[in-house]
Design a protein around this motif. Structure first.
Motif, PDB file in Angstrom:
ATOM      1  N   VAL A  37       0.856  -1.185   0.000  1.00  0.00           N
ATOM      2  CA  VAL A  37       0.000   0.000   0.000  1.00  0.00           C
ATOM      3  C   VAL A  37       0.889   1.231   0.000  1.00  0.00           C
ATOM      4  O   VAL A  37       1.784   1.370   0.841  1.00  0.00           O
ATOM      5  CB  VAL A  37      -0.921   0.006   1.233  1.00  0.00           C
ATOM      6  N   SER A  38       0.638   2.153  -0.922  1.00  0.00           N
ATOM      7  CA  SER A  38       1.520   3.310  -1.120  1.00  0.00           C
ATOM      8  C   SER A  38       1.310   4.363  -0.040  1.00  0.00           C
ATOM      9  O   SER A  38       0.275   4.396   0.631  1.00  0.00           O
ATOM     10  CB  SER A  38       1.260   3.929  -2.499  1.00  0.00           C
ATOM     11  N   PRO A  39       2.282   5.277   0.122  1.00  0.00           N
ATOM     12  CA  PRO A  39       2.128   6.382   1.080  1.00  0.00           C
ATOM     13  C   PRO A  39       1.268   7.527   0.541  1.00  0.00           C
ATOM     14  O   PRO A  39       0.971   8.465   1.267  1.00  0.00           O
ATOM     15  CB  PRO A  39       3.573   6.841   1.297  1.00  0.00           C
ATOM     16  N   ARG A  40       0.847   7.443  -0.738  1.00  0.00           N
ATOM     17  CA  ARG A  40       0.098   8.540  -1.375  1.00  0.00           C
ATOM     18  C   ARG A  40      -1.398   8.280  -1.265  1.00  0.00           C
ATOM     19  O   ARG A  40      -2.076   7.995  -2.246  1.00  0.00           O
ATOM     20  CB  ARG A  40       0.542   8.686  -2.825  1.00  0.00           C
ATOM     21  N   TYR A  41      -1.889   8.368  -0.060  1.00  0.00           N
ATOM     22  CA  TYR A  41      -3.299   8.082   0.230  1.00  0.00           C
ATOM     23  C   TYR A  41      -4.210   8.974  -0.613  1.00  0.00           C
ATOM     24  O   TYR A  41      -4.074  10.194  -0.605  1.00  0.00           O
ATOM     25  CB  TYR A  41      -3.535   8.334   1.722  1.00  0.00           C
ATOM     26  N   ALA A  42      -5.153   8.359  -1.347  1.00  0.00           N
ATOM     27  CA  ALA A  42      -6.172   9.072  -2.135  1.00  0.00           C
ATOM     28  C   ALA A  42      -5.594   9.885  -3.294  1.00  0.00           C
ATOM     29  O   ALA A  42      -6.266  10.774  -3.818  1.00  0.00           O
ATOM     30  CB  ALA A  42      -7.018   9.978  -1.244  1.00  0.00           C
ATOM     31  N   ALA A  43      -4.365   9.600  -3.715  1.00  0.00           N
ATOM     32  CA  ALA A  43      -3.740  10.332  -4.818  1.00  0.00           C
ATOM     33  C   ALA A  43      -4.027   9.660  -6.157  1.00  0.00           C
ATOM     34  O   ALA A  43      -4.508   8.529  -6.215  1.00  0.00           O
ATOM     35  CB  ALA A  43      -2.231  10.413  -4.596  1.00  0.00           C
ATOM     36  N   ASP A  44      -3.713  10.380  -7.250  1.00  0.00           N
ATOM     37  CA  ASP A  44      -3.889   9.817  -8.588  1.00  0.00           C
ATOM     38  C   ASP A  44      -3.070   8.539  -8.781  1.00  0.00           C
ATOM     39  O   ASP A  44      -3.499   7.608  -9.447  1.00  0.00           O
ATOM     40  CB  ASP A  44      -3.488  10.843  -9.657  1.00  0.00           C
ATOM     41  N   ASN A  45      -1.869   8.520  -8.200  1.00  0.00           N
ATOM     42  CA  ASN A  45      -0.989   7.360  -8.368  1.00  0.00           C
ATOM     43  C   ASN A  45      -0.933   6.509  -7.102  1.00  0.00           C
ATOM     44  O   ASN A  45       0.093   5.934  -6.759  1.00  0.00           O
ATOM     45  CB  ASN A  45       0.419   7.799  -8.786  1.00  0.00           C
ATOM     46  N   ASP A  46      -2.063   6.425  -6.412  1.00  0.00           N
ATOM     47  CA  ASP A  46      -2.187   5.569  -5.230  1.00  0.00           C
ATOM     48  C   ASP A  46      -2.517   4.156  -5.692  1.00  0.00           C
ATOM     49  O   ASP A  46      -3.660   3.692  -5.609  1.00  0.00           O
ATOM     50  CB  ASP A  46      -3.285   6.119  -4.311  1.00  0.00           C
ATOM     51  N   VAL A  47      -1.498   3.454  -6.198  1.00  0.00           N
ATOM     52  CA  VAL A  47      -1.692   2.141  -6.822  1.00  0.00           C
ATOM     53  C   VAL A  47      -1.458   1.030  -5.798  1.00  0.00           C
ATOM     54  O   VAL A  47      -0.441   1.020  -5.104  1.00  0.00           O
ATOM     55  CB  VAL A  47      -0.745   1.956  -8.030  1.00  0.00           C
ATOM     56  N   LEU A  48      -2.379   0.106  -5.732  1.00  0.00           N
ATOM     57  CA  LEU A  48      -2.259  -1.058  -4.857  1.00  0.00           C
ATOM     58  C   LEU A  48      -1.509  -2.151  -5.620  1.00  0.00           C
ATOM     59  O   LEU A  48      -1.892  -2.515  -6.736  1.00  0.00           O
ATOM     60  CB  LEU A  48      -3.653  -1.548  -4.457  1.00  0.00           C
ATOM     61  N   LEU A  49      -0.425  -2.668  -5.019  1.00  0.00           N
ATOM     62  CA  LEU A  49       0.415  -3.659  -5.689  1.00  0.00           C
ATOM     63  C   LEU A  49       0.372  -4.999  -4.963  1.00  0.00           C
ATOM     64  O   LEU A  49       0.311  -5.050  -3.729  1.00  0.00           O
ATOM     65  CB  LEU A  49       1.863  -3.172  -5.746  1.00  0.00           C
ATOM     66  N   LYS A  50       0.411  -6.072  -5.756  1.00  0.00           N
ATOM     67  CA  LYS A  50       0.463  -7.414  -5.183  1.00  0.00           C
ATOM     68  C   LYS A  50       1.918  -7.862  -5.108  1.00  0.00           C
ATOM     69  O   LYS A  50       2.685  -7.669  -6.047  1.00  0.00           O
ATOM     70  CB  LYS A  50      -0.343  -8.394  -6.024  1.00  0.00           C
ATOM     71  N   LEU A  51       2.267  -8.452  -3.974  1.00  0.00           N
ATOM     72  CA  LEU A  51       3.607  -8.995  -3.756  1.00  0.00           C
ATOM     73  C   LEU A  51       3.585 -10.512  -3.909  1.00  0.00           C
ATOM     74  O   LEU A  51       2.556 -11.151  -3.663  1.00  0.00           O
ATOM     75  CB  LEU A  51       4.090  -8.620  -2.358  1.00  0.00           C
TER      76      LEU A  51
END
Length: 204
Positions: A37-51
Motif C-alpha cells: 500500500v503506497s504512502p500517497r493516500y487518495a492520490a492519482d498514483n495511489d496504486v495497490l500492488l500485489k507482492l
C-alpha cells in the motif's frame, strides 16, 4: 457404469468450481495475498500492488481503516469475488486482514490529488470540507494545508462552491469546474495527517 460416470462428472464439476479464478491476476475467491500500500493516500498514483513482483493488484482494498498518509504498508488481505455485486459496485476486491509492516516515507516528491470526484450515482462532488480555519480533503483524517496565500484563497473559493452545492443539492447544482487538481507533498509539520498544497489547477 452409469453411477461411476455420474460420480466422475460430479467430481469434475466440483473440482472446476474450486479452481475458478477471477480478476486480472486470476485469483481464487478467498485466496490470501500480500499487498503493498503506497504512502500517497487518495492520490492519482495511489496504486495497490500485489507482492511479490509489485504487480498492479487490479482491485481496491476494503476495510483498511488504520491506514495513514505518508506510510508504506505491507498487508495481508483476502481476495473476494461477489456472485451478485451491488449495483454499480465492483465484482471483486480485497478485504484487509492485518498489517505485516509499516514504514514512514522519506521522500519529498510532489503528487496530484483530485478535489472533484465523480460518482455513478449522484454525479460530481467536491472533496473538501472545513472545520474552523482548517480545510480537509477527508474529514478528521486528511487535512489540506497551503503553501501560500494564493492557494489559501483558492481553497476558500472551492469551499464556498462546495457549500452552495450542498445547500442546493435538490436542484442538482454542480461544481463550477469539471475538475480540480491539487499538487501536494506530505506536510512535514503534520506528517501523516496533512498534505501541503503547493498549487491548484482548475479545469473548466
Amino acid at each position: 457404469m452409469k453411477n461411476i460416470l455420474f460420480l466422475f462428472v460430479a467430481f469434475a464439476l466440483v473440482s472446476c468450481k474450486k479452481s475458478e479464478r477471477y480478476g486480472p491476476l486470476n485469483l481464487k475467491n478467498g485466496q490470501e495475498v500480500e499487498l503493498l500500500v503506497s504512502p500517497r493516500y487518495a492520490a492519482d498514483n495511489d496504486v495497490l500492488l500485489k507482492l511479490p513482483g509489485n504487480v498492479d493488484a487490479g482491485a481496491s482494498l476494503w476495510g483498511f481503516d488504520q491506514r495513514e498518509p505518508g506510510y508504506t504498508y505491507r498487508v495481508k488481505a483476502r481476495f473476494n469475488r461477489d456472485k451478485e455485486p451491488l449495483q454499480d459496485g465492483p465484482e471483486y476486491y480485497f478485504i484487509f486482514e492485518k498489517i505485516i509492516s509499516k514504514e514512514q516515507y522519506k521522500g519529498n516528491e510532489s503528487f496530484t490529488v483530485q478535489l472533484i470526484t465523480n460518482y455513478a450515482v449522484g454525479g460530481p462532488n467536491i472533496r473538501l470540507s472545513k472545520t474552523g480555519a482548517d480545510y480537509y480533503m477527508i474529514p478528521d483524517k486528511l487535512q489540506l494545508t497551503y503553501a501560500n496565500s494564493t492557494v489559501q484563497n483558492e481553497l476558500e473559493e472551492i469551499w464556498l462552491n462546495a457549500q452552495e452545492i450542498r445547500a442546493n443539492w435538490q436542484k442538482g447544482q454542480r461544481p463550477k469546474w469539471k475538475a480540480i487538481k491539487a499538487t501536494v507533498v506530505h506536510d512535514p509539520q503534520k506528517f501523516g495527517k496533512a498534505y501541503l498544497v503547493q498549487q491548484i489547477q482548475f479545469i473548466d
